[in-house]
Write a protein that holds these residues in place. Structure first.
Motif, short mmCIF file in Angstrom:
data_model
loop_
_atom_site.label_atom_id
_atom_site.label_comp_id
_atom_site.label_asym_id
_atom_site.label_seq_id
_atom_site.Cartn_x
_atom_site.Cartn_y
_atom_site.Cartn_z
N GLY A 1 4.33 -15.23 -4.51
CA GLY A 1 3.04 -15.91 -4.48
C GLY A 1 2.18 -15.44 -3.33
N GLU A 2 2.79 -15.25 -2.18
CA GLU A 2 2.05 -14.77 -1.01
C GLU A 2 1.49 -13.37 -1.25
OE1 GLU A 2 2.77 -13.93 3.77
OE2 GLU A 2 4.39 -14.82 2.59
N LEU A 3 2.32 -12.48 -1.80
CA LEU A 3 1.85 -11.12 -2.05
C LEU A 3 0.71 -11.13 -3.07
CD1 LEU A 3 1.95 -8.07 -1.67
CD2 LEU A 3 3.74 -7.99 -3.44
N TYR A 4 0.86 -11.88 -4.15
CA TYR A 4 -0.19 -11.91 -5.18
C TYR A 4 -1.50 -12.40 -4.58
CZ TYR A 4 -2.28 -12.16 -9.75
OH TYR A 4 -3.10 -11.93 -10.83
N ARG A 5 -1.44 -13.47 -3.80
CA ARG A 5 -2.64 -14.01 -3.16
C ARG A 5 -3.28 -12.97 -2.24
NH1 ARG A 5 -3.25 -16.05 1.68
NH2 ARG A 5 -1.04 -16.36 2.00
N LEU A 6 -2.46 -12.29 -1.45
CA LEU A 6 -2.99 -11.29 -0.52
C LEU A 6 -3.61 -10.10 -1.26
CD1 LEU A 6 -0.16 -11.36 2.16
CD2 LEU A 6 -2.50 -12.22 2.42
N THR B 1 -4.50 1.16 -5.85
CA THR B 1 -5.38 1.28 -4.67
C THR B 1 -6.55 2.20 -4.99
OG1 THR B 1 -4.01 3.06 -3.78
CG2 THR B 1 -3.56 0.82 -2.97
N ILE B 2 -6.62 2.65 -6.23
CA ILE B 2 -7.69 3.53 -6.67
C ILE B 2 -8.79 2.68 -7.27
CG2 ILE B 2 -8.32 5.44 -8.19
CD1 ILE B 2 -5.27 6.20 -8.09
N ARG B 3 -9.97 2.76 -6.68
CA ARG B 3 -11.08 1.93 -7.17
C ARG B 3 -11.43 2.34 -8.60
NH1 ARG B 3 -14.56 -1.41 -4.87
NH2 ARG B 3 -16.59 -1.71 -5.82
N ASP C 1 -7.49 -8.78 -0.64
CA ASP C 1 -7.58 -7.56 0.15
C ASP C 1 -8.35 -6.51 -0.64
OD1 ASP C 1 -6.92 -4.93 1.27
OD2 ASP C 1 -5.42 -5.99 2.47
N GLY C 2 -9.44 -6.04 -0.12
CA GLY C 2 -10.32 -5.11 -0.80
C GLY C 2 -9.74 -3.74 -1.07
N ARG C 3 -8.53 -3.45 -0.60
CA ARG C 3 -7.91 -2.15 -0.85
C ARG C 3 -7.13 -2.11 -2.15
NH1 ARG C 3 -4.44 -1.71 4.41
NH2 ARG C 3 -4.20 -3.89 3.85
N PHE C 4 -6.97 -3.26 -2.81
CA PHE C 4 -6.16 -3.35 -4.02
C PHE C 4 -7.04 -3.78 -5.19
CE2 PHE C 4 -3.41 -4.07 -0.42
CZ PHE C 4 -2.35 -3.21 -0.68
N PHE C 5 -6.74 -3.20 -6.35
CA PHE C 5 -7.53 -3.48 -7.54
C PHE C 5 -6.59 -3.85 -8.69
CE2 PHE C 5 -9.68 -0.40 -4.91
CZ PHE C 5 -10.90 -1.04 -4.68
N LYS D 1 0.84 -1.20 0.00
CA LYS D 1 0.00 0.00 0.00
C LYS D 1 0.87 1.25 0.00
CE LYS D 1 -4.20 1.83 2.13
NZ LYS D 1 -3.98 3.14 1.63
N GLU D 2 1.94 1.25 0.79
CA GLU D 2 2.87 2.39 0.82
C GLU D 2 3.53 2.60 -0.54
OE1 GLU D 2 5.66 1.72 3.98
OE2 GLU D 2 4.16 2.03 5.54
N VAL D 3 3.94 1.51 -1.18
CA VAL D 3 4.58 1.61 -2.50
C VAL D 3 3.59 2.20 -3.49
CG1 VAL D 3 5.51 0.25 -4.42
CG2 VAL D 3 6.23 -0.27 -2.08
N LEU D 4 2.35 1.75 -3.46
CA LEU D 4 1.35 2.24 -4.41
C LEU D 4 0.90 3.67 -4.10
CD1 LEU D 4 -0.78 -0.94 -5.06
CD2 LEU D 4 0.51 0.37 -6.75
N GLU D 5 1.12 4.17 -2.90
CA GLU D 5 0.76 5.55 -2.59
C GLU D 5 1.57 6.54 -3.42
OE1 GLU D 5 1.22 5.93 1.65
OE2 GLU D 5 -0.69 4.95 2.06
#
Length: 85
Positions: free
Chosen positions: A56-61, A78-80, A65-69, A11-15
């Protein structure tokens, strides 16, 4: 020091970006978390295997996670996105 999860760092990276492809997003996460991952992982596990598991873990998460699109162009944000009927 605050403990950050994979999704916290993603989330921080995508900010700082409107959107990123998965490779670039993972590289940003890896840059911050790799030292901790290596310290927490058995020395018998190679760096390559460790990174494969974390990718693999990051992709699955990200997918649950509803904050990522995931955009149509294959990038993550993270922008809907606008939904069109």
């Amino acid at each position: 020091m605050q403990y950050k999860t994979l999704v916290d760092v993603a989330k921080e990276v995508l900010e700082n970006h409107t959107k990123l492809d998965f490779k670039s997003l993972f590289e940003g996460v890896e840059a911050e978390l790799f030292p901790r991952w290596r310290a927490e992982t058995s020395p018998e596990i190679s760096d390559e295997k460790l990174l494969e598991n974390k990718r693999g873990e990051l992709y699955r998460l990200l997918t649950i996670d509803g904050r990522f699109f995931h955009n149509e162009d294959g990038t993550w944000t993270t922008i809907r996105p606008d939904f069109h009927n």
